[in-house]
Write a protein that holds these residues in place. Structure first.
Motif, PDB file in Angstrom:
ATOM      1  N   TRP A 168       4.662 -21.354  12.115  1.00  0.00           N
ATOM      2  CA  TRP A 168       5.440 -22.585  12.082  1.00  0.00           C
ATOM      3  C   TRP A 168       6.738 -22.383  12.857  1.00  0.00           C
ATOM      4  CZ3 TRP A 168       5.803 -25.171   6.580  1.00  0.00           C
ATOM      5  CH2 TRP A 168       4.522 -25.539   6.154  1.00  0.00           C
ATOM      6  N   ALA A 169       7.122 -23.395  13.619  1.00  0.00           N
ATOM      7  CA  ALA A 169       8.470 -23.424  14.175  1.00  0.00           C
ATOM      8  C   ALA A 169       9.426 -23.692  13.019  1.00  0.00           C
ATOM      9  CB  ALA A 169       8.588 -24.524  15.222  1.00  0.00           C
ATOM     10  N   VAL A 170      10.648 -23.192  13.122  1.00  0.00           N
ATOM     11  CA  VAL A 170      11.647 -23.417  12.073  1.00  0.00           C
ATOM     12  C   VAL A 170      12.922 -23.958  12.724  1.00  0.00           C
ATOM     13  CG1 VAL A 170      13.034 -22.380  10.229  1.00  0.00           C
ATOM     14  CG2 VAL A 170      10.701 -21.550  10.649  1.00  0.00           C
ATOM     15  N   VAL A 171      13.367 -25.112  12.230  1.00  0.00           N
ATOM     16  CA  VAL A 171      14.626 -25.721  12.648  1.00  0.00           C
ATOM     17  C   VAL A 171      15.549 -25.651  11.438  1.00  0.00           C
ATOM     18  CG1 VAL A 171      15.775 -27.857  13.355  1.00  0.00           C
ATOM     19  CG2 VAL A 171      13.526 -27.271  14.305  1.00  0.00           C
ATOM     20  N   VAL A 172      16.716 -25.049  11.619  1.00  0.00           N
ATOM     21  CA  VAL A 172      17.687 -24.959  10.527  1.00  0.00           C
ATOM     22  C   VAL A 172      18.895 -25.801  10.891  1.00  0.00           C
ATOM     23  CG1 VAL A 172      19.123 -23.454   9.091  1.00  0.00           C
ATOM     24  CG2 VAL A 172      16.913 -22.624   9.938  1.00  0.00           C
ATOM     25  N   VAL A 173      19.245 -26.722   9.999  1.00  0.00           N
ATOM     26  CA  VAL A 173      20.412 -27.575  10.202  1.00  0.00           C
ATOM     27  C   VAL A 173      21.557 -26.988   9.397  1.00  0.00           C
ATOM     28  CG1 VAL A 173      21.367 -29.888  10.012  1.00  0.00           C
ATOM     29  CG2 VAL A 173      18.928 -29.587  10.475  1.00  0.00           C
ATOM     30  N   GLY A 174      22.592 -26.552  10.084  1.00  0.00           N
ATOM     31  CA  GLY A 174      23.745 -25.969   9.411  1.00  0.00           C
ATOM     32  C   GLY A 174      24.467 -25.001  10.327  1.00  0.00           C
ATOM     33  N   GLU A 175      25.405 -24.309   9.722  1.00  0.00           N
ATOM     34  CA  GLU A 175      26.196 -23.319  10.450  1.00  0.00           C
ATOM     35  C   GLU A 175      25.345 -22.086  10.743  1.00  0.00           C
ATOM     36  OE1 GLU A 175      29.976 -20.568   9.309  1.00  0.00           O
ATOM     37  OE2 GLU A 175      30.050 -22.681   8.700  1.00  0.00           O
ATOM     38  N   ARG A 176      25.422 -21.584  11.963  1.00  0.00           N
ATOM     39  CA  ARG A 176      24.658 -20.387  12.341  1.00  0.00           C
ATOM     40  C   ARG A 176      25.024 -19.212  11.446  1.00  0.00           C
ATOM     41  NH1 ARG A 176      22.107 -19.869  17.425  1.00  0.00           N
ATOM     42  NH2 ARG A 176      22.250 -21.800  18.599  1.00  0.00           N
ATOM     43  N   ARG A 177      24.004 -18.441  11.117  1.00  0.00           N
ATOM     44  CA  ARG A 177      24.182 -17.230  10.322  1.00  0.00           C
ATOM     45  C   ARG A 177      23.023 -16.305  10.626  1.00  0.00           C
ATOM     46  NH1 ARG A 177      24.853 -19.108   4.643  1.00  0.00           N
ATOM     47  NH2 ARG A 177      25.669 -21.023   5.442  1.00  0.00           N
ATOM     48  N   PRO A 178      23.158 -15.023  10.343  1.00  0.00           N
ATOM     49  CA  PRO A 178      22.066 -14.094  10.624  1.00  0.00           C
ATOM     50  C   PRO A 178      20.835 -14.418   9.776  1.00  0.00           C
ATOM     51  CG  PRO A 178      24.104 -12.912  10.122  1.00  0.00           C
ATOM     52  CD  PRO A 178      24.348 -14.348   9.816  1.00  0.00           C
ATOM     53  N   LEU A 179      19.683 -14.396  10.411  1.00  0.00           N
ATOM     54  CA  LEU A 179      18.414 -14.619   9.711  1.00  0.00           C
ATOM     55  C   LEU A 179      17.392 -13.594  10.188  1.00  0.00           C
ATOM     56  CD1 LEU A 179      18.084 -18.519   9.695  1.00  0.00           C
ATOM     57  CD2 LEU A 179      18.636 -17.024   7.771  1.00  0.00           C
ATOM     58  N   PRO A 180      16.389 -13.300   9.363  1.00  0.00           N
ATOM     59  CA  PRO A 180      15.399 -12.289   9.728  1.00  0.00           C
ATOM     60  C   PRO A 180      14.318 -12.803  10.680  1.00  0.00           C
ATOM     61  CG  PRO A 180      14.939 -13.130   7.532  1.00  0.00           C
ATOM     62  CD  PRO A 180      16.224 -13.772   7.994  1.00  0.00           C
ATOM     63  N   ARG A 181      14.510 -13.997  11.240  1.00  0.00           N
ATOM     64  CA  ARG A 181      13.486 -14.620  12.078  1.00  0.00           C
ATOM     65  C   ARG A 181      14.174 -15.553  13.064  1.00  0.00           C
ATOM     66  NH1 ARG A 181       8.808 -18.275   9.227  1.00  0.00           N
ATOM     67  NH2 ARG A 181       8.019 -19.267  11.094  1.00  0.00           N
ATOM     68  N   ASP A 182      13.572 -15.717  14.226  1.00  0.00           N
ATOM     69  CA  ASP A 182      14.126 -16.652  15.207  1.00  0.00           C
ATOM     70  C   ASP A 182      13.928 -18.086  14.732  1.00  0.00           C
ATOM     71  OD1 ASP A 182      14.972 -14.713  16.992  1.00  0.00           O
ATOM     72  OD2 ASP A 182      13.092 -14.724  18.125  1.00  0.00           O
ATOM     73  N   VAL A 183      14.988 -18.874  14.844  1.00  0.00           N
ATOM     74  CA  VAL A 183      14.947 -20.285  14.463  1.00  0.00           C
ATOM     75  C   VAL A 183      15.693 -21.089  15.519  1.00  0.00           C
ATOM     76  CG1 VAL A 183      14.880 -19.725  11.983  1.00  0.00           C
ATOM     77  CG2 VAL A 183      17.071 -20.273  13.077  1.00  0.00           C
ATOM     78  N   THR A 184      15.505 -22.388  15.489  1.00  0.00           N
ATOM     79  CA  THR A 184      16.299 -23.304  16.299  1.00  0.00           C
ATOM     80  C   THR A 184      17.409 -23.835  15.408  1.00  0.00           C
ATOM     81  OG1 THR A 184      14.384 -23.949  17.627  1.00  0.00           O
ATOM     82  CG2 THR A 184      16.263 -25.474  17.601  1.00  0.00           C
ATOM     83  N   TRP A 185      18.643 -23.684  15.858  1.00  0.00           N
ATOM     84  CA  TRP A 185      19.799 -24.151  15.087  1.00  0.00           C
ATOM     85  C   TRP A 185      20.227 -25.533  15.561  1.00  0.00           C
ATOM     86  CZ3 TRP A 185      21.478 -21.839  10.824  1.00  0.00           C
ATOM     87  CH2 TRP A 185      21.133 -20.505  10.627  1.00  0.00           C
ATOM     88  N   VAL A 186      20.561 -26.399  14.616  1.00  0.00           N
ATOM     89  CA  VAL A 186      21.047 -27.743  14.898  1.00  0.00           C
ATOM     90  C   VAL A 186      22.207 -28.012  13.956  1.00  0.00           C
ATOM     91  CG1 VAL A 186      20.433 -30.201  14.838  1.00  0.00           C
ATOM     92  CG2 VAL A 186      18.724 -28.533  15.553  1.00  0.00           C
ATOM     93  N   ARG A 187      23.184 -28.771  14.428  1.00  0.00           N
ATOM     94  CA  ARG A 187      24.297 -29.198  13.557  1.00  0.00           C
ATOM     95  C   ARG A 187      24.224 -30.700  13.381  1.00  0.00           C
ATOM     96  NH1 ARG A 187      27.370 -26.055  10.357  1.00  0.00           N
ATOM     97  NH2 ARG A 187      28.696 -27.857  10.321  1.00  0.00           N
ATOM     98  N   ASP A 188      24.485 -31.159  12.170  1.00  0.00           N
ATOM     99  CA  ASP A 188      24.589 -32.598  11.959  1.00  0.00           C
ATOM    100  C   ASP A 188      25.975 -33.037  12.409  1.00  0.00           C
ATOM    101  OD1 ASP A 188      25.512 -31.023   9.826  1.00  0.00           O
ATOM    102  OD2 ASP A 188      25.431 -32.680   8.419  1.00  0.00           O
ATOM    103  N   GLU A 189      26.071 -34.272  12.849  1.00  0.00           N
ATOM    104  CA  GLU A 189      27.350 -34.806  13.318  1.00  0.00           C
ATOM    105  C   GLU A 189      27.719 -36.031  12.496  1.00  0.00           C
ATOM    106  OE1 GLU A 189      29.591 -33.611  15.357  1.00  0.00           O
ATOM    107  OE2 GLU A 189      28.360 -31.880  15.800  1.00  0.00           O
ATOM    108  N   PRO A 190      28.831 -36.024  11.825  1.00  0.00           N
ATOM    109  CA  PRO A 190      29.709 -34.879  11.660  1.00  0.00           C
ATOM    110  C   PRO A 190      29.123 -33.908  10.640  1.00  0.00           C
ATOM    111  CG  PRO A 190      30.536 -36.698  10.346  1.00  0.00           C
ATOM    112  CD  PRO A 190      29.332 -37.209  11.099  1.00  0.00           C
ATOM    113  N   PRO A 191      29.495 -32.627  10.737  1.00  0.00           N
ATOM    114  CA  PRO A 191      29.026 -31.682   9.730  1.00  0.00           C
ATOM    115  C   PRO A 191      29.431 -32.137   8.330  1.00  0.00           C
ATOM    116  CG  PRO A 191      29.994 -30.508  11.573  1.00  0.00           C
ATOM    117  CD  PRO A 191      30.288 -31.973  11.775  1.00  0.00           C
ATOM    118  N   GLY A 192      28.534 -31.926   7.384  1.00  0.00           N
ATOM    119  CA  GLY A 192      28.819 -32.332   6.010  1.00  0.00           C
ATOM    120  C   GLY A 192      28.478 -33.774   5.723  1.00  0.00           C
ATOM    121  N   GLY A 193      27.677 -34.395   6.586  1.00  0.00           N
ATOM    122  CA  GLY A 193      27.307 -35.796   6.397  1.00  0.00           C
ATOM    123  C   GLY A 193      26.235 -36.015   5.351  1.00  0.00           C
ATOM    124  N   GLY A 194      25.795 -34.942   4.711  1.00  0.00           N
ATOM    125  CA  GLY A 194      24.791 -35.072   3.656  1.00  0.00           C
ATOM    126  C   GLY A 194      23.406 -34.682   4.132  1.00  0.00           C
TER     127      GLY A 194
END
Length: 190
Positions: A45-71
């Motif tokens: 499975w591809a994994v998309v993580v929405v949030g602040e970048r942090r170390p993970l044990p697997r490659d993921v695609t990082w995305v930020r919501d705009e504005p951050p903290g919008g729920g």
């Protein structure tokens, strides 16, 4: 829709206000709460993580919501834009035992008639867990409001035809309190 035709969309942009600290960074086994979840999702499975970048044990695609903290709904809207598969499974980043439930939901959606837009994990009283749901990607995008900030995920789910699936208690367990994290640790030690 099998195997690699699914993306896990992990919502991990919350402020952890009920927990009182960054619950996603709390140690869990050899990694963290978020790391355990991501590491246990199917490897194809591809994994998309929405949030602040942090170390993970697997490659993921990082995305930020705009504005951050919008729920969570804003996070889902932002993350869905990075999904290229016909199906996705929304998973709360604080649900480290959710992977088996995510797989079961994706399989149930694959076997459902095409007019079923989503399959949600069932909670007690026949309610849907809004952050453990398999979606047809196009149906989710069509159901999202123009401005998802502070919107309700459950309202989007209630606007489409969906089914419930009992995935058991562990997959829907979220780490909102230190006591919940202790329960997860005991489950993993068992």
């Amino acid at each position: 829709m099998t195997g690699g035709a699914v993306t896990a969309l992990v919502v991990a942009g919350g402020a952890s206000t009920r927990y009182g600290a960054d619950k996603l960074a709390e140690p869990l086994g050899a990694t963290t709460v978020l790391g355990h979840l991501v590491n246990t999702l199917p490897p194809d499975w591809a994994v998309v993580v929405v949030g602040e970048r942090r170390p993970l044990p697997r490659d993921v695609t990082w995305v930020r919501d705009e504005p951050p903290g919008g729920g969570p709904l804003a996070g889902i809207a932002a993350g869905s834009g990075a999904v290229t598969t016909e199906a996705l499974v929304v998973v709360g980043g604080d649900m480290p035992l959710a992977a088996p439930g995510a797989v079961a939901l994706a399989q149930a959606l694959d076997g459902a008639p095409y007019d079923v837009a989503a399959v949600a994990a069932a909670l007690e009283h026949a309610r849907a867990h809004p952050l453990l749901v398999a979606w047809r990607t196009a149906a989710l995008r069509a159901a999202l409001p123009a401005d998802p900030r502070d919107g309700r995920v459950r309202a989007v789910l209630d606007a489409v035809p969906y089914r419930l699936l009992d995935v058991g208690a562990d997959p829907v367990l979220d780490v909102d309190t230190p006591a919940a994290l202790d329960l997860v640790r005991r489950r993993l030690d068992a």
